[in-house]
Design a protein around this motif. Structure first.
Motif, PDB file in Angstrom:
ATOM      1  N   LEU A  29      23.069   6.022  77.016  1.00 39.27           N
ATOM      2  CA  LEU A  29      21.770   5.421  77.313  1.00 39.27           C
ATOM      3  C   LEU A  29      21.057   4.933  76.056  1.00 39.27           C
ATOM      4  O   LEU A  29      20.068   4.207  76.150  1.00 39.27           O
ATOM      5  N   GLY A  30      21.546   5.361  74.881  1.00 42.44           N
ATOM      6  CA  GLY A  30      20.963   4.876  73.632  1.00 42.44           C
ATOM      7  C   GLY A  30      20.082   5.869  72.901  1.00 42.44           C
ATOM      8  O   GLY A  30      19.464   5.524  71.888  1.00 42.44           O
ATOM      9  N   PHE A  31      20.023   7.122  73.387  1.00 45.22           N
ATOM     10  CA  PHE A  31      19.196   8.135  72.728  1.00 45.22           C
ATOM     11  C   PHE A  31      19.936   8.742  71.532  1.00 45.22           C
ATOM     12  O   PHE A  31      21.155   8.622  71.404  1.00 45.22           O
ATOM     13  N   ASP A  32      19.163   9.422  70.693  1.00 42.89           N
ATOM     14  CA  ASP A  32      19.716  10.084  69.508  1.00 42.89           C
ATOM     15  C   ASP A  32      19.803  11.589  69.681  1.00 42.89           C
ATOM     16  O   ASP A  32      20.461  12.267  68.878  1.00 42.89           O
ATOM     17  N   LEU A  33      19.122  12.124  70.687  1.00 44.82           N
ATOM     18  CA  LEU A  33      18.944  13.573  70.783  1.00 44.82           C
ATOM     19  C   LEU A  33      18.875  13.995  72.241  1.00 44.82           C
ATOM     20  O   LEU A  33      18.291  13.293  73.077  1.00 44.82           O
ATOM     21  N   LEU A  34      19.462  15.148  72.543  1.00 43.90           N
ATOM     22  CA  LEU A  34      19.337  15.784  73.857  1.00 43.90           C
ATOM     23  C   LEU A  34      18.627  17.113  73.687  1.00 43.90           C
ATOM     24  O   LEU A  34      19.025  17.952  72.885  1.00 43.90           O
ATOM     25  N   GLU A  35      17.570  17.292  74.459  1.00 48.16           N
ATOM     26  CA  GLU A  35      16.856  18.561  74.508  1.00 48.16           C
ATOM     27  C   GLU A  35      17.344  19.308  75.748  1.00 48.16           C
ATOM     28  O   GLU A  35      17.099  18.883  76.868  1.00 48.16           O
ATOM     29  N   PHE A  36      18.083  20.392  75.535  1.00 46.03           N
ATOM     30  CA  PHE A  36      18.622  21.094  76.692  1.00 46.03           C
ATOM     31  C   PHE A  36      18.121  22.523  76.744  1.00 46.03           C
ATOM     32  O   PHE A  36      17.327  22.958  75.912  1.00 46.03           O
ATOM     33  N   GLY A  37      18.553  23.267  77.780  1.00 46.66           N
ATOM     34  CA  GLY A  37      17.902  24.512  78.124  1.00 46.66           C
ATOM     35  C   GLY A  37      18.450  25.747  77.424  1.00 46.66           C
ATOM     36  O   GLY A  37      19.648  25.888  77.211  1.00 46.66           O
ATOM     37  N   SER A  38      17.555  26.673  77.129  1.00 46.68           N
ATOM     38  CA  SER A  38      17.949  27.916  76.477  1.00 46.68           C
ATOM     39  C   SER A  38      18.838  28.763  77.380  1.00 46.68           C
ATOM     40  O   SER A  38      19.758  29.435  76.900  1.00 46.68           O
ATOM     41  N   ASP A  39      18.575  28.760  78.692  1.00 49.61           N
ATOM     42  CA  ASP A  39      19.415  29.544  79.603  1.00 49.61           C
ATOM     43  C   ASP A  39      20.855  29.054  79.564  1.00 49.61           C
ATOM     44  O   ASP A  39      21.799  29.856  79.563  1.00 49.61           O
ATOM     45  N   PHE A  40      21.024  27.729  79.528  1.00 53.50           N
ATOM     46  CA  PHE A  40      22.373  27.177  79.458  1.00 53.50           C
ATOM     47  C   PHE A  40      23.020  27.537  78.123  1.00 53.50           C
ATOM     48  O   PHE A  40      24.196  27.894  78.061  1.00 53.50           O
ATOM     49  N   LEU A  41      22.242  27.461  77.049  1.00 49.53           N
ATOM     50  CA  LEU A  41      22.764  27.829  75.727  1.00 49.53           C
ATOM     51  C   LEU A  41      23.256  29.273  75.736  1.00 49.53           C
ATOM     52  O   LEU A  41      24.363  29.569  75.270  1.00 49.53           O
ATOM     53  N   LEU A  42      22.442  30.186  76.270  1.00 46.78           N
ATOM     54  CA  LEU A  42      22.774  31.604  76.224  1.00 46.78           C
ATOM     55  C   LEU A  42      23.861  31.988  77.221  1.00 46.78           C
ATOM     56  O   LEU A  42      24.397  33.097  77.144  1.00 46.78           O
ATOM     57  N   SER A  43      24.186  31.084  78.132  1.00 44.53           N
ATOM     58  CA  SER A  43      25.287  31.357  79.062  1.00 44.53           C
ATOM     59  C   SER A  43      26.652  31.112  78.424  1.00 44.53           C
ATOM     60  O   SER A  43      27.686  31.454  79.003  1.00 44.53           O
ATOM     61  N   GLN A  44      26.651  30.522  77.218  1.00 43.24           N
ATOM     62  CA  GLN A  44      27.902  30.166  76.551  1.00 43.24           C
ATOM     63  C   GLN A  44      28.380  31.302  75.640  1.00 43.24           C
ATOM     64  O   GLN A  44      27.577  31.925  74.937  1.00 43.24           O
TER      65      GLN A  44
END
Length: 286
Positions: A29-44
């Motif tokens: 889409l042309g963005f430089d950054l994705l802001e994603f969720g802490s819950d998803f991060l901690l599930s890894q």
């Protein structure tokens, strides 16, 4: 040069929907950054964190984290178990961020997102609890070389920090260079008397800036004074990330959390609407 990002809630209906494919999508889409969720991060696990880091590097996309504490994780709560739960979550987030190569987490992480108190008299004690908790948390962020940013959010979404002045007072008491400030135009539109003054006051400590219309659509589809806002950002020399946070999808956990119970806009051409908004933002930054 500002990196332009977008919040993962712009694409998903539920907080734990798979966010890995969004890294490639926001790049397309042309963005430089994705802001994603802490819950998803901690599930890894460690392998998953490395996979996130590698995919972001391949796509040349920066990653940052969005986090809102729940009432049972409120680090300002008078209930010790709730404070400890919030502190534990934030400390785990700092470690996971380091492993995934992510520098910043921003959001309502000083009290409960959408949490309420019964009276104004409670605020002072909860403020003190939050400061003490954040002092402890900040040391873990310092040790991991990552940053935690206090988002100034409106009175309907938190009871503790609603204005830039309150956020600056909070940072003064926490006394950590790894605790920064995060302004958001949607919240500023509700709580501040000006868009200019908070940016002027905050700029040296501001590490993140959210852009959203008064109606929570993407920039260019509302009545925000964008020229004034971007001119002020340029005046203070703000060069860190700017991330749009449109919430226009009713349904699911995300729609419920942001109190979206109507059709905000026609979503049949949604990705092109995002591209047009991104072009609008870039034009404002020139």
């Amino acid at each position: 040069m500002n990196k332009i990002g977008i919040h993962y809630g712009s694409f998903v209906s539920n907080w734990m929907d798979d966010q890995f494919p969004l890294i490639r999508k926001v790049k397309e889409l042309g963005f430089d950054l994705l802001e994603f969720g802490s819950d998803f991060l901690l599930s890894q696990d460690d392998e998953g964190l490395l996979k996130l880091k590698t995919e972001a590097e391949v796509q040349n996309i920066d990653l940052t984290i969005s986090l809102g504490l729940t009432p049972d994780q409120d680090i300002g709560s008078p209930i010790r178990a709730e404070r400890e739960a919030g502190k534990s979550l934030l400390k785990q987030t700092a470690v996971a961020m380091r492993k995934a190569g992510i520098s910043d987490v921003s959001g309502i992480l000083y009290c409960a997102w959408n949490g309420k108190i019964n009276s104004y008299d409670e605020k002072s004690k909860r403020w003190d609890n939050s400061i003490a908790s954040m002092k402890e948390i900040s040391k873990v962020f310092e040790d991991n070389g990552v940053y935690i940013n206090v988002e100034v959010a409106n009175r309907f979404e938190n009871y503790l920090i609603n204005t830039c002045d309150e956020a600056l007072a909070y940072l003064d008491q926490v006394e950590s260079e790894h605790v920064g400030l995060h302004l958001d135009t949607f919240h500023m539109n509700i709580e501040e008397e000006s868009f200019v003054t908070p940016i002027l006051k905050a700029h040296k400590r501001m590490r993140y800036f959210h852009i959203g219309e008064n109606n929570r659509k993407m920039p260019g589809l509302g009545m925000m004074p964008w020229k004034t806002i971007f001119d002020t950002l340029k005046f203070v020399g703000y060069s860190r990330p700017i991330s749009m946070e449109p919430f226009v999808r009713p349904g699911g956990e995300v729609g419920s959390a942001v109190s979206l119970y109507r059709e905000m806009m026609d979503l049949s051409d949604y990705e092109n609407d995002l591209k047009r908004s991104l072009a609008f933002v870039k034009s404002m930054l020139k």
